[in-house]
Design a protein around this motif. Structure first.
Motif, PDB file in Angstrom:
ATOM      1  N   ARG A 105      17.125  65.702   3.701  1.00  0.00           N
ATOM      2  CA  ARG A 105      18.550  66.487   4.500  1.00  0.00           C
ATOM      3  C   ARG A 105      17.097  67.785   5.426  1.00  0.00           C
ATOM      4  O   ARG A 105      17.594  67.874   6.428  1.00  0.00           O
ATOM      5  CB  ARG A 105      19.093  67.426   3.398  1.00  0.00           C
ATOM      6  CG  ARG A 105      20.130  68.551   3.812  1.00  0.00           C
ATOM      7  CD  ARG A 105      20.906  67.706   5.123  1.00  0.00           C
ATOM      8  NE  ARG A 105      21.587  67.237   4.809  1.00  0.00           N
ATOM      9  CZ  ARG A 105      22.908  66.108   5.683  1.00  0.00           C
ATOM     10  NH1 ARG A 105      21.938  66.347   6.519  1.00  0.00           N
ATOM     11  NH2 ARG A 105      23.219  64.887   4.714  1.00  0.00           N
ATOM     12  N   LEU A 106      16.269  68.153   4.984  1.00  0.00           N
ATOM     13  CA  LEU A 106      15.750  68.685   5.465  1.00  0.00           C
ATOM     14  C   LEU A 106      14.760  68.092   5.961  1.00  0.00           C
ATOM     15  O   LEU A 106      14.646  68.680   7.591  1.00  0.00           O
ATOM     16  CB  LEU A 106      14.395  69.685   4.294  1.00  0.00           C
ATOM     17  CG  LEU A 106      13.243  70.655   5.331  1.00  0.00           C
ATOM     18  CD1 LEU A 106      13.938  71.870   5.607  1.00  0.00           C
ATOM     19  CD2 LEU A 106      12.039  70.262   4.336  1.00  0.00           C
ATOM     20  N   ILE A 107      15.163  67.405   6.360  1.00  0.00           N
ATOM     21  CA  ILE A 107      14.180  66.386   7.779  1.00  0.00           C
ATOM     22  C   ILE A 107      15.293  66.188   9.078  1.00  0.00           C
ATOM     23  O   ILE A 107      14.729  66.047   9.979  1.00  0.00           O
ATOM     24  CB  ILE A 107      13.251  65.160   7.417  1.00  0.00           C
ATOM     25  CG1 ILE A 107      12.004  64.771   6.343  1.00  0.00           C
ATOM     26  CG2 ILE A 107      13.424  63.860   8.470  1.00  0.00           C
ATOM     27  CD1 ILE A 107      11.548  63.490   6.218  1.00  0.00           C
ATOM     28  N   VAL A 108      16.165  65.412   8.444  1.00  0.00           N
ATOM     29  CA  VAL A 108      17.046  65.793   9.612  1.00  0.00           C
ATOM     30  C   VAL A 108      17.150  66.542  10.271  1.00  0.00           C
ATOM     31  O   VAL A 108      17.462  66.994  11.323  1.00  0.00           O
ATOM     32  CB  VAL A 108      18.335  64.702   8.559  1.00  0.00           C
ATOM     33  CG1 VAL A 108      19.885  65.039   9.788  1.00  0.00           C
ATOM     34  CG2 VAL A 108      18.135  63.806   8.506  1.00  0.00           C
ATOM     35  N   ASP A 109      17.685  68.033   8.767  1.00  0.00           N
ATOM     36  CA  ASP A 109      17.619  68.928  10.133  1.00  0.00           C
ATOM     37  C   ASP A 109      16.549  69.662  10.620  1.00  0.00           C
ATOM     38  O   ASP A 109      17.042  70.262  11.571  1.00  0.00           O
ATOM     39  CB  ASP A 109      18.181  70.576   9.079  1.00  0.00           C
ATOM     40  CG  ASP A 109      19.477  70.189   7.951  1.00  0.00           C
ATOM     41  OD1 ASP A 109      20.646  69.782   8.057  1.00  0.00           O
ATOM     42  OD2 ASP A 109      19.421  70.759   6.711  1.00  0.00           O
ATOM     43  N   SER A 110      15.680  68.985  10.334  1.00  0.00           N
ATOM     44  CA  SER A 110      14.270  69.453  10.914  1.00  0.00           C
ATOM     45  C   SER A 110      14.228  68.943  12.571  1.00  0.00           C
ATOM     46  O   SER A 110      14.022  69.956  13.552  1.00  0.00           O
ATOM     47  CB  SER A 110      13.622  69.979  10.717  1.00  0.00           C
ATOM     48  OG  SER A 110      13.405  69.948   9.173  1.00  0.00           O
ATOM     49  N   LEU A 111      14.830  67.832  12.419  1.00  0.00           N
ATOM     50  CA  LEU A 111      14.748  66.858  13.573  1.00  0.00           C
ATOM     51  C   LEU A 111      15.998  67.306  15.023  1.00  0.00           C
ATOM     52  O   LEU A 111      15.723  67.193  15.542  1.00  0.00           O
ATOM     53  CB  LEU A 111      14.574  65.622  13.448  1.00  0.00           C
ATOM     54  CG  LEU A 111      13.708  64.724  12.820  1.00  0.00           C
ATOM     55  CD1 LEU A 111      13.572  63.372  12.024  1.00  0.00           C
ATOM     56  CD2 LEU A 111      12.145  64.783  13.362  1.00  0.00           C
ATOM     57  N   THR A 112      17.042  67.498  14.371  1.00  0.00           N
ATOM     58  CA  THR A 112      18.376  67.773  14.889  1.00  0.00           C
ATOM     59  C   THR A 112      17.640  69.009  16.011  1.00  0.00           C
ATOM     60  O   THR A 112      18.112  69.641  17.058  1.00  0.00           O
ATOM     61  CB  THR A 112      19.019  68.223  14.088  1.00  0.00           C
ATOM     62  OG1 THR A 112      19.734  67.299  13.612  1.00  0.00           O
ATOM     63  CG2 THR A 112      20.527  69.251  14.759  1.00  0.00           C
ATOM     64  N   GLU A 113      17.459  70.133  14.969  1.00  0.00           N
ATOM     65  CA  GLU A 113      16.519  71.404  15.647  1.00  0.00           C
ATOM     66  C   GLU A 113      16.039  70.880  16.983  1.00  0.00           C
ATOM     67  O   GLU A 113      16.181  71.754  18.493  1.00  0.00           O
ATOM     68  CB  GLU A 113      15.948  72.228  15.114  1.00  0.00           C
ATOM     69  CG  GLU A 113      16.100  73.815  15.309  1.00  0.00           C
ATOM     70  CD  GLU A 113      17.102  74.783  16.453  1.00  0.00           C
ATOM     71  OE1 GLU A 113      17.319  74.692  17.433  1.00  0.00           O
ATOM     72  OE2 GLU A 113      18.422  74.712  15.086  1.00  0.00           O
ATOM     73  N   LEU A 114      14.435  70.745  16.754  1.00  0.00           N
ATOM     74  CA  LEU A 114      13.379  69.699  17.603  1.00  0.00           C
ATOM     75  C   LEU A 114      14.433  68.922  18.595  1.00  0.00           C
ATOM     76  O   LEU A 114      13.935  69.219  20.020  1.00  0.00           O
ATOM     77  CB  LEU A 114      12.541  69.002  16.769  1.00  0.00           C
ATOM     78  CG  LEU A 114      11.693  69.980  16.643  1.00  0.00           C
ATOM     79  CD1 LEU A 114      11.278  68.507  15.620  1.00  0.00           C
ATOM     80  CD2 LEU A 114      10.920  70.891  16.274  1.00  0.00           C
ATOM     81  N   LEU A 115      15.268  67.955  18.504  1.00  0.00           N
ATOM     82  CA  LEU A 115      15.931  67.549  19.012  1.00  0.00           C
ATOM     83  C   LEU A 115      16.988  68.515  20.581  1.00  0.00           C
ATOM     84  O   LEU A 115      16.392  68.212  21.538  1.00  0.00           O
ATOM     85  CB  LEU A 115      17.261  66.154  18.513  1.00  0.00           C
ATOM     86  CG  LEU A 115      16.449  64.769  18.242  1.00  0.00           C
ATOM     87  CD1 LEU A 115      17.633  63.863  17.453  1.00  0.00           C
ATOM     88  CD2 LEU A 115      15.731  64.256  19.427  1.00  0.00           C
ATOM     89  N   LYS A 116      17.335  69.507  19.809  1.00  0.00           N
ATOM     90  CA  LYS A 116      18.522  70.280  20.518  1.00  0.00           C
ATOM     91  C   LYS A 116      16.796  70.404  21.728  1.00  0.00           C
ATOM     92  O   LYS A 116      17.714  71.142  23.256  1.00  0.00           O
ATOM     93  CB  LYS A 116      18.978  71.507  20.411  1.00  0.00           C
ATOM     94  CG  LYS A 116      19.659  71.130  19.241  1.00  0.00           C
ATOM     95  CD  LYS A 116      20.408  72.262  18.129  1.00  0.00           C
ATOM     96  CE  LYS A 116      21.296  71.804  17.276  1.00  0.00           C
ATOM     97  NZ  LYS A 116      21.870  73.180  16.354  1.00  0.00           N
ATOM     98  N   ILE A 117      15.779  71.897  21.061  1.00  0.00           N
ATOM     99  CA  ILE A 117      14.834  72.365  22.146  1.00  0.00           C
ATOM    100  C   ILE A 117      14.459  71.316  23.178  1.00  0.00           C
ATOM    101  O   ILE A 117      14.325  71.230  24.381  1.00  0.00           O
ATOM    102  CB  ILE A 117      13.645  72.650  20.948  1.00  0.00           C
ATOM    103  CG1 ILE A 117      14.556  73.871  20.291  1.00  0.00           C
ATOM    104  CG2 ILE A 117      12.887  73.240  22.476  1.00  0.00           C
ATOM    105  CD1 ILE A 117      12.990  73.546  19.331  1.00  0.00           C
ATOM    106  N   GLU A 118      14.418  69.837  22.748  1.00  0.00           N
ATOM    107  CA  GLU A 118      13.602  69.043  23.332  1.00  0.00           C
ATOM    108  C   GLU A 118      14.793  68.781  24.991  1.00  0.00           C
ATOM    109  O   GLU A 118      14.772  68.483  25.539  1.00  0.00           O
ATOM    110  CB  GLU A 118      13.135  67.741  23.109  1.00  0.00           C
ATOM    111  CG  GLU A 118      11.887  67.770  21.778  1.00  0.00           C
ATOM    112  CD  GLU A 118      11.938  67.125  20.969  1.00  0.00           C
ATOM    113  OE1 GLU A 118      10.574  67.303  19.929  1.00  0.00           O
ATOM    114  OE2 GLU A 118      12.501  65.543  20.724  1.00  0.00           O
ATOM    115  N   ARG A 119      15.633  68.291  23.965  1.00  0.00           N
ATOM    116  CA  ARG A 119      16.479  68.136  24.975  1.00  0.00           C
ATOM    117  C   ARG A 119      16.725  69.236  27.018  1.00  0.00           C
ATOM    118  O   ARG A 119      17.072  68.634  27.745  1.00  0.00           O
ATOM    119  CB  ARG A 119      18.359  68.197  24.812  1.00  0.00           C
ATOM    120  CG  ARG A 119      18.358  66.094  23.949  1.00  0.00           C
ATOM    121  CD  ARG A 119      19.776  66.206  23.632  1.00  0.00           C
ATOM    122  NE  ARG A 119      20.029  65.446  22.698  1.00  0.00           N
ATOM    123  CZ  ARG A 119      19.345  63.644  22.959  1.00  0.00           C
ATOM    124  NH1 ARG A 119      19.143  63.403  23.580  1.00  0.00           N
ATOM    125  NH2 ARG A 119      19.481  63.146  21.253  1.00  0.00           N
TER     126      ARG A 119
END
Length: 159
Positions: A105-119
């Motif tokens: 879950r920590l990985i999913v939440d972290s990647l979700t945040e990274l994806l927002k920034i990357e977009r």
């Protein structure tokens, strides 16, 4: 308008470098989270997850270096202190996580945040005609979307 030696608008590259430093700070927290769950994971899925988390933190190490080098290419200085990372990051710090579900879950939440920034960066890099940043971020997004899908499948969740 002023252009740098790689043909990009200097005002736009300053803005992109700031955004990339924001991404770098978040990636460093993500990386450290991965190290922590790699070291601390326990339970019946230990062997599979321990290897997977190492794969992910090895990949994150490469991406951190790529982001820092892109910031340098744009003429700025990459952040390089934990103080800066902590101050600028939205990725949550995962402390003492040893349970498999919480780790994934920590990985999913972290990647979700990274994806927002990357977009957001992708949009700006397209506007700046910065193909180098655009290409790097596009590749990150493609890989991370797949990782989110796989981790959510492991959690028995849909995208």
């Amino acid at each position: 308008m002023t252009y740098n030696s790689i043909g990009l608008n200097t005002f736009k590259t300053e803005d992109l470098a700031n955004d990339l430093n924001h991404l770098l700070a978040n990636f460093q927290i993500y990386y450290q989270n991965l190290r922590g769950i790699h070291w601390n994971i326990r339970g019946k899925r230990f062997f599979d997850l321990h290897v997977k988390f190492e794969e992910l933190y090895t990949d994150a190490t490469i991406k951190v270096d790529e982001i820092a080098e892109r910031i340098l290419t744009l003429g700025a200085t990459p952040l390089h202190t934990f103080e800066d990372y902590s101050a600028k990051a939205e990725v949550k710090v995962g402390k003492n996580i040893s349970e498999d579900d919480k780790a994934v879950r920590l990985i999913v939440d972290s990647l979700t945040e990274l994806l927002k920034i990357e977009r957001e960066i992708l949009e700006k890099s397209g506007d700046a005609n910065d193909e180098g940043t655009n290409s790097m971020i596009s590749d990150f997004i493609t890989e991370q979307e797949k990782t989110v899908w796989m981790m959510k499948a492991w959690l028995n969740e849909t995208i």
